[in-house]
Design a protein around this motif. Sequence first.
Motif, PDB file in Angstrom:
ATOM      1  N   GLU A 207     -46.805-108.181  40.343  1.00 43.35           N
ATOM      2  CA  GLU A 207     -47.933-108.576  41.176  1.00 43.35           C
ATOM      3  C   GLU A 207     -48.728-107.357  41.647  1.00 43.35           C
TER       4      GLU A 207
ATOM      5  N   VAL B  25     -50.189-109.502  47.495  1.00 44.10           N
ATOM      6  CA  VAL B  25     -48.850-109.537  46.910  1.00 44.10           C
ATOM      7  C   VAL B  25     -47.905-110.345  47.794  1.00 44.10           C
TER       8      VAL B  25
ATOM      9  N   ARG C 181     -48.582-114.087  47.373  1.00 46.56           N
ATOM     10  CA  ARG C 181     -48.132-114.622  46.088  1.00 46.56           C
ATOM     11  C   ARG C 181     -46.613-114.700  46.013  1.00 46.56           C
TER      12      ARG C 181
END
Length: 1289
Positions: A74, A97, A100
């Motif tokens: 990521e 990040v 996610r």
Amino acid sequence: MARVCPEDEARLQAMLRQLFRSVKERITGAPSLECAEEVLLRLEETDDNFHNYEFVKYLRQHICNTLGSMIEEEMEKCTSDQNRGEEPGYDTVVQQVTRRVQDSREYKEMMHSLKAVMTAAVEYMSNRFEEEEETRCPEQQKRSHREQSSSYCTDNCSDSDSSFTQSYKFCPGKLQLIVDQLDLRQPKEVRHEALQTLCSAPPSDVLNCEDWTTLCERLAASLSEPDPVFSDRILKFSAQTFTLLPLHMTKEIYASLARHLELYFLSRENHIPTLSAGVDVTHPNVSCLLKKVRLLSEYQREVPSFWIRHPEKYMEEIVESTLALLSVRPDPSHLVSLKILDPVYFFALVDTKAVWFQKWMHAYYSRTIVLKLLEKKYKSLVTAAVQQCVQYLELCETMKADEILGHSRHGGDKQKALCYSGQEMQYVYFIHSLCLLGRLLIYTQGRRLFPVKLKNRKDSVSLTDLLVLFTQLIYCSPSCPKTTLDISSEDYSPASMVMEILQTLCDQKECAIECLYNSTVMGTLLQPILNLLRGTEATPDCSEMALIYAADVLGRVAAVEEGLAFLLYGENTSSSKEESVPGAHVIAQFTKKLLDEEISIFPGSALWPEVQGAFVSVCSQLCSTCEGLQTLLPYSLHEAITRAWRKTRLLSERTPAPVLGSHSVSSESQGPRNVRWKKVDYGVLVTQVASTAAGAVALRDSGFIRVLVAGLWSSLECGGDDARVTHPKPTPVDPIDRSCQKAFLTLVSLLTAPAAYELLGLQDLPNRAEYSLREVPLCVTDIIDRLIILNSEAKIHSLFNYEQSHIFGLRLLSVMCCALDTLLLLEAQYQVSRVLLQAQEANISEAPSSHRGFIIDGLSVERNHILVRMNVIGGPSERILPPRTLEEGDDPYPWPMFSSYPLPHCYVSKATRNSDIKQDGDLGKLLSCFTVSDKQSEWIENCRSQFCKMMKAKRDAISGAALGELLEKFVLHLTENPSECYFPLVEYTATDADVKNESLSTVQQLGVRMAVRYGRLLSLLKDGAETDLALVLKHCDRFLKLQQAPVKSSLFCLQGASAGHDGFDWFASSLFLLLGGDPERTLRCLLRFSRLLASAFLWPSRLRCSVCSWEKLPATSTALNPPSPSGDRVHASRGSIPRQRYLPVDTVESGLSPVYFCSAHCTEMLLKTEVPLVFSAFHMSGFAASQICLQWITQCFWNYMDWIEICHYIATCIFLGPDYQVYICVAIFKHLQQEILQHTQAQDLQVFLKEEALRGFRVSDYFEYMATLEQQYRPALLRDMRSVRAQSS
């Protein structure tokens, strides 16, 4: 993970128990469950041992194992997305990040499993806790109750108490009561008691209440109370909140304090100091104001460490509150002299070097917001800073140095001073502005804030103007004298502050290019130096420290490729005559005058040697590249440095030793001892010096070789004398121990062919009957006698570590023999191969005859490798060298050993033994080009074009007898064109009978045998070739004597024209093989080729001892009058002939070859631009590319290339020009780039380049690359090559 084994469960419970015990006091002191929860959530910020807890390590490792790969993926995705279009906003990389990862399935599964395991562990521990609680004694409960009741007491005397150590708990009604009591309409006593109660309460309870907005407003209003008690208690409460509470709470406190100060400075009713009156710290109002400013300043420096964990809007509020406060400008008084101090003056007083701004600008996360707000709303802050710097510079130009020093008292006395004058406040603000602007210039967005418009100034101040101002401050402003070294005291002098800024800019490539590398800034920096060169006064206050600072900046500029190019060549856009002089020339002239003491503006100064050393350091940076060395060469700085060094040593020897008890030492006697000569890595220097005969002699006479050999012997045989022996030294695993590696590489770099002839020529080995164990070798001859040629029992028994030391010597011999001239010298003087064969014979086992064989050990394997290397000549595919290591299996060493000649056939490639080169039909097309043409220039270009096409299409066709015929005809046609001839025509009429009785040296005889052996291996020569080649070499010696003159030199290589003291003629031997061993064709081709410029570089013997002289020729030879440049003959007096000057006398006397000081030098110049990684690898290895190029070219690439590639090398340089010799060397380094980088890391680059053949390299493969080099560099290279011959006077 939800189900764990009992051992893991017990381990997890132990980790939790450790964590709870560590935070027990904090949790038990919390007044509520929410507070305890807050303590645990903020444990990382408040506990220094947080990351040392086993439970934290366990969680980190588990998260890394579960989510590590996903987080890295990521991060890469977000970084690539950000590089394509980077826009500031809330979606930063970390937040993206995090979002996610939290939305991923892996994260949810991990949290679920963790929760299950932790729940089980906590339930178990909770049950155990209840059981333990029932068994506790009542005394502990009573003691706990007493501690709780005593916590209601408050301490009003300390600001360091933590609210978490108090157990007072508020209810919502109590908080509301405190808010009501803080109303300004309440009596003073009521508000005082409410503040006291609030300070004793946990800030988390107060700020989490519903009435926080009203409470915050009333706290801010109470700051305006004249009673200092209110202010102190509110500041104490604020300090506690800054330390203990999260950012979304502390930023509101910070914003309210900043807004209060903003209103305070805008109000005319408050007592704010004026510039004329200064600042009295003891005044109550000023003291209270400084406390508020100091609290905000400390928070400014601490908040960047954790605001990245919170939403960006919180940071924006803090930044905007700060910039708004610093931009406040109180209304001007009706009297100009009563200027009220701005808030920035007080912030500068408590944070002079603007540390808060440095921290805010460090991370992109905050820097983007700061620069955006400065550009859109608060550019006045930047303008005011620039205005302050301009005013100080004007002050420096109008006032004397002592007056400036008087009003700029700051730094070391700041903590003691209780009253600051207006001038001191101005100076503090100036330093603060200087640091702020210096930090802005580092970043692209910061530089875009310029130009700025100032009051009372027509033109705007551009970025260049600001850098010019900084540069002028170095010379105009005073600097603190270096009287004592006080590390604790900071230097607040403007010159040192500007130096920090310029040093930072120099370290940032983009900043330096935009800010410093222009003629205006550099012209300002060099202007005082130019004034000193012209004999005028530099500046009224220019000091030695200013010159040292300037030299430091110049040295940093020269250390970068772009900066070095700017100093060497200047700007292309410069038009004025003064700007057209590059800075390198100014620096060189100034340094030379400094060293010659022709500049005496500071007589008797103790810092003058420091100035000399600083500028010598700059010149060493300029000379770090070939371009810089070539630029500074006309100034003869090396001679000036030598004179200065000798004078320094002489004065140091004459200086009497200080008398015990005397404390005064004059600067005159102390100066020579303080000269700072730059200490550089001597690896490259030794390599370059050792590549010449004169340099090798200088190293020997200086004692360098003596020290090197003694140190090597100590490492090999003695070990460290100061090492305390507590256990036996381990047996070395590598052939060369790491303790000896550096000495080995230095010897490899030192013992080049020219150095070997000077250090070993006509030197016999001692070969004594007895050697003392304490006897230490002192020269290279001793190393060969004690470590290489061990032909007696006495030598063997004199070694403590026989096998290790002998292998070291054999490895050194192997590298030395890679230079064929050195091999011939060792063979001629010491019969090395015979000694090695005898050692192999002695290594045969004494078993019965049917089982006799060589004993395989490290020494026999090493000797076998060297014997094959010495006796088999050939390129990478023409000979096979046995390995130095053993293989696994029943037959660890399948290669046959030998103790007599001839060598086994397995060491010669089958392709070489069966080589049968056939002429291609297309080569006839190239030969057909040699027809009579009216325009010779067109004919020559046509031949070169056809040659290039053939090399690219059918490289194998250009070989054999056809290539020899091709070269013969091309050289013939070139010499018939006067424009292609570089050297004069000398008609050589000596016959075979004239030279038949002349003899060749032992070195030359061995070289003839080696060359003929190689020719027979290639099936190029027949019987009788040795006599023919010897005859060609005798003719060459006779012919070359016509242009040689006696040279008075002690160098071994110049003592005798044909004594073989300078090596073997490998080019003539190559041409002999190329022409099928025909002596007449070879001699005829060599005589014609000697007129071409290419002969000076392909044929090293061509210009040996060639100087200008008028001398009667021997009766055995005659010479025609050489033509003038116009083509006419030059008539000479009867009996004498004018000898053209080929090389300068000093060049000949030094033994330098044009191959070294021109071809190899140009190769290094191109290497830096074309293959920069290889160029850097050479410098990191302490090795010079010029040395290996000299070895390759001198022996015509024998043992490095296959024969067909050697033919292509010769043909390419003759057909396309001598500059192709340089292009081929660059192409070789480009071909070897990966191997060079690998061996640089392995620290054996010298050994690799000298021992290994050029595997996989084909000249034809790099024709297109070399064509691009020709288009770019040919004019400059040919100009340098044509300048090797000194013009006739």
